[in-house]
Enzyme design. Structure first.
Site, PDB file in Angstrom:
ATOM      1  N   SER A   1      37.915  47.515  41.878  1.00 60.85           N
ATOM      2  CA  SER A   1      38.651  47.117  43.073  1.00 60.85           C
ATOM      3  C   SER A   1      39.331  45.777  42.834  1.00 60.85           C
ATOM      4  O   SER A   1      38.847  44.951  42.057  1.00 60.85           O
ATOM      5  CB  SER A   1      37.698  46.972  44.267  1.00 60.85           C
ATOM      6  OG  SER A   1      36.898  45.802  44.124  1.00 60.85           O
ATOM      7  N   ASP A   2      40.470  45.560  43.496  1.00 63.45           N
ATOM      8  CA  ASP A   2      40.985  44.204  43.560  1.00 63.45           C
ATOM      9  C   ASP A   2      39.967  43.380  44.341  1.00 63.45           C
ATOM     10  O   ASP A   2      39.094  43.921  45.035  1.00 63.45           O
ATOM     11  CB  ASP A   2      42.356  44.178  44.222  1.00 63.45           C
ATOM     12  CG  ASP A   2      43.200  42.999  43.761  1.00 63.45           C
ATOM     13  OD1 ASP A   2      42.626  42.003  43.282  1.00 63.45           O
ATOM     14  OD2 ASP A   2      44.433  43.060  43.861  1.00 63.45           O
ATOM     15  N   CYS A   3      40.057  42.077  44.201  1.00 56.15           N
ATOM     16  CA  CYS A   3      38.946  41.222  44.650  1.00 56.15           C
ATOM     17  C   CYS A   3      38.810  41.173  46.166  1.00 56.15           C
ATOM     18  O   CYS A   3      39.719  40.752  46.868  1.00 56.15           O
ATOM     19  CB  CYS A   3      39.111  39.835  44.055  1.00 56.15           C
ATOM     20  SG  CYS A   3      38.965  39.879  42.253  1.00 56.15           S
TER      21      CYS A   3
END
Length: 759
Positions: free
Chosen positions: A286-288
């Site tokens: 996932s993106d952060c």
């Protein structure tokens, strides 16, 4: 004799104990730094390199508690002391050099690398970066350091299409064209991951999957709506190329939603395309803090897809996301198992995919098992890498205008360098950068290149963004008594970049104002007035523009005698700019993105339809077209020939063309081949780039260039998102820019044209 034997026996015993103690001490010390040695191997089969990776992974997972499994799926994992496992951080960056991890070679920003149109150069750059990454990792491991930005999993490259110049992160990409993005992205991945059959050098990551390019302010809640045609014609090709051709190890899903589903739980993008059609075997991350967006309500900055952290964590893992950059999985997954939202076996399956990357990097193997363990710190910022950074910067610089003032002699009586960018190291960097003790600013580069007999004066003259308030002007007058004024203007990472990173931006890093800051334009106007003070002895102004995105340079072009776009040129930027200005190298950079005349020429920023965007779909004349860039020489294209003028859908046709350097300066030319379907039954691009060759031609030299035109090059994407080849006439253009009328108005030589009939 008895006394002698007794003494000898005691001495022998003492020596034996001492040797044994030393061995044990060394073993303990080594275990502190490197767990995968004999003692650990004896205890745990997952350290046994004679077993298959699958067996080793399953052995490791079988020894973990549920809570430990959740922890090992976080971007920063904890140590597991009983298993001799150190902490590991998956989060590392290497967009244009190892970032955030210490001293490293700072190469030009990705958009500058894109402007070289040179995939071989991209491979050399990423190979140098992965050398430095391994050296830094080896040094940190020897010290027992296991910090964030110290791992070997790099969240690079960014292959989102730079569809709109307002996007602050467009600088991280290689431009607006899917073919160029694929070409450069594949080369970059290959250099990062290496060519060893068993071990990854580093692990690359294609991001942000898949329809993601602003607005930054809305990225956690925005829903990007895309047709199947736009998906498969524009947004997906680079991802497909990196997954199916470059075997990229990881894919990062984006914050936003696409067509109604969050990208990190998007059934079509992940299940149907990435895992299904493309058969991706690496791990998805996932993106952060993107998983937090799942359970943040709509209208409050999130998607509102789930109600709780546990539900969001279960949904993400079930969707295929093995790695959580953020904080959700640590508590969310154990809770989800307890609530029956997901089984531990499902978690095991995704953890196994993730752990495979660490095993392929050799992180559970004895020291010296892979060829990268011996890369020393001598490679970091080496002379060779600095020379490479300079070469990339030289090849990236785009000459937008030249009335004949360039190249300059380096021994004129007096030069004046001015502007907020002249001495600013920030403007060399862009975003996601490393640090370097020898950053060469524009002022330093020019100062180092002029004759000792010449004078050079410097004043900042104007600030980057703040309107000039001081009525006293000590700067512009220098333009009237200097042979040449270098006006270093533009933007930096303070103005454009990622949400939260551009501290001088009022729009979260996006550039909703297409112009250069008012203070800079006011100052340039004053410089022009001063330079023209004596009508009989007008002075020259060379504008040097930094930035990572298109901007309105119409007035800059009018006021300056020459305009150089230098992007964010990295640690050797100043030297490379001086090399171009004083004629050591002829400029050869080409624009990897179209510069509109104004934002009024573009659709709404939030509209993800490609209609009216980029050179492929724009029907208006831009300020500067895609592929455009001037040289210190001129080129001619002629004698274009096809091996056949009529082919079937499965044939390959050979095209040859003569490219001549008709000037007096040795130079590189970027030979670009575009194809247009003349008789399509559905909407198609005006033209599309299908091949590139960068060549070097001596003054007066002609080279015969060959292209192999495969059936794939004639495919067009229909309205259902399917690639098809329709019979009929196709136009082929070969030249030094995209085949827009504006290219020829700006002085690019006429392209060579040919036609082929597909039956």
């Amino acid at each position: 004799m008895k006394i002698f034997l007794k003494t000898f026996s005691r001495l022998f015993l003492f020596i034996t104990i001492l040797i044994f103690s030393c061995k044990n001490e060394n073993k303990v010390n080594n275990l502190q730094d490197e767990p995968s040695l004999n003692l650990a191997e004896a205890k745990f089969p997952f350290y046994d390199t004679s077993l298959t990776i699958d067996d080793r992974i399953q052995d490791l997972i079988s020894r973990l508690t549920l809570e430990e499994k959740a922890d090992q799926m976080m971007h920063n994992t904890s140590a597991i002391e009983r298993l001799e496992i150190h902490p590991y951080s998956y989060w590392n960056e290497a967009l244009h050099g190892v970032a955030r991890s210490g001293v490293a070679t700072v190469f030009p920003q990705a958009i500058g690398l894109g402007a070289t149109f040179d995939s071989d150069l991209a491979l050399r750059v990423s190979s140098a970066i992965s050398d430095e990454a391994r050296a830094m990792h080896n040094a940190a491991k020897a010290k027992g350091y296991h910090m964030q930005y110290g791992g070997l999993t790099f969240w690079t490259p960014n292959i989102n299409i730079f569809r709109d110049p307002r996007w602050g992160r467009g600088q991280e990409t290689y431009g607006e064209d899917p073919y160029l993005m694929s070409l450069m992205g594949k080369a970059f991945v290959n250099g990062l991951q290496g060519d060893n059959n068993k071990y990854l050098k580093t692990a690359a990551c294609a991001k942000h999957f898949a329809v993601h390019s602003g607005p930054e302010e809305l990225r956690h809640e925005f829903d990007a709506i895309s047709s199947k045609k736009d998906l498969w014609e524009t947004y997906l090709p680079a991802f497909q190329a990196l997954v199916t051709e470059a075997n990229v190890e990881a894919v990062m899903c984006a914050y936003n939603s696409t067509n109604g589903e969050p990208c990190c739980a998007n059934k079509y993008l992940i299940d149907d395309v990435l895992l299904g059609e493309w058969n991706f075997k690496g791990h998805i991350l996932s993106d952060c803090w993107a998983i937090v967006d799942f359970y943040t309500p709509k209208g409050k900055g999130g998607h509102g897809t789930t109600n709780t952290m546990a539900e969001a964590s279960a949904l993400a893992v079930k969707s295929g996301v093995s790695l959580n950059c953020g904080s959700s999985y640590l508590e969310g997954l154990p809770e989800a198992v307890k609530l029956g939202l997901i089984t531990e076996a499902e978690i095991d399956n995704k953890l196994a995919t993730l752990l495979r990357t660490r095993f392929k990097l050799g992180l559970f193997d004895p020291q010296g098992s892979n060829p990268y363990d011996d890369i020393s710190v001598d490679v970091i910022n080496s002379d060779e890498h600095r020379a490479l950074a300079r070469e990339v910067a030289q090849k990236s610089i785009v000459l937008l205008k030249n009335n004949g003032v360039l190249p300059l002699k380096n021994d004129l009586p007096k030069y004046f360098i001015t502007g907020p960018i002249a001495g600013d190291s920030e403007a060399l960097l862009g975003n996601y950068y490393g640090v370097n003790p020898k950053m060469v600013s524009i002022m330093e580069g020019i100062a180092g290149a002029i004759s000792p007999a010449s004078q050079l004066q410097y004043r900042m003259g104007a600030m980057l963004t703040v309107p000039k308030e001081n009525p006293l002007d000590y700067a512009t007058g220098n333009a009237s008594n200097s042979n040449v004024t270098f006006a270093a203007l533009g933007i930096s990472g303070l103005i454009e970049g990622e949400e939260g990173a551009s501290i001088a931006s009022k729009t979260k890093g996006d550039r909703l104002d297409y112009n250069l800051p008012k203070s800079q334009m006011d100052y340039l106007r004053g410089l022009r007035v001063a330079a023209d003070k004596n009508p009989d002895d007008k002075k020259q102004i060379v504008a040097i523009i930094t930035g990572g995105s298109p901007m309105n340079l119409a007035e800059v072009e009018k006021l300056a005698d020459a305009v150089l776009l230098v992007w964010y040129p990295g640690e050797e930027g100043g030297n490379a700019i001086a090399d171009i200005i004083f004629g050591k190298v002829s400029p050869s950079g080409r624009l990897p993105i179209t510069f509109p005349k104004s934002l009024d020429q573009l659709p709404d920023y939030k509209d993800y339809s490609m209609k009216g965007r980029t050179y492929k779909y724009m029907n208006l004349d831009p300020q500067y077209p895609f592929g455009y860039g001037l040289s210190y020489t001129t080129f001619k294209y002629d004698n274009i020939k096809l091996s056949s003028s009529s082919i079937s859908k499965i044939d390959t046709v050979t095209l040859t063309v003569d490219v001549s350097n008709t000037g007096e300066v040795d130079a590189d030319e970027v030979v670009q081949l575009y194809i247009s379907d003349v008789e399509a039954s559905f909407d198609i691009p005006n033209s599309q780039l299908n091949s590139v060759k960068r060549i070097h031609l001596k003054a007066g030299e002609t080279k015969n260039i060959t292209f192999e035109l495969t059936p794939k090059m004639f495919e067009m994407v229909n309205n259902d998102g399917k690639r098809v080849i329709e019979p009929g006439e196709f136009k082929i253009y070969v030249g030094g820019s995209s085949p827009m009328k504006r290219s020829f108005e700006l002085g690019v030589p006429k392209m060579a044209e040919a036609s082929v009939e597909i039956q």
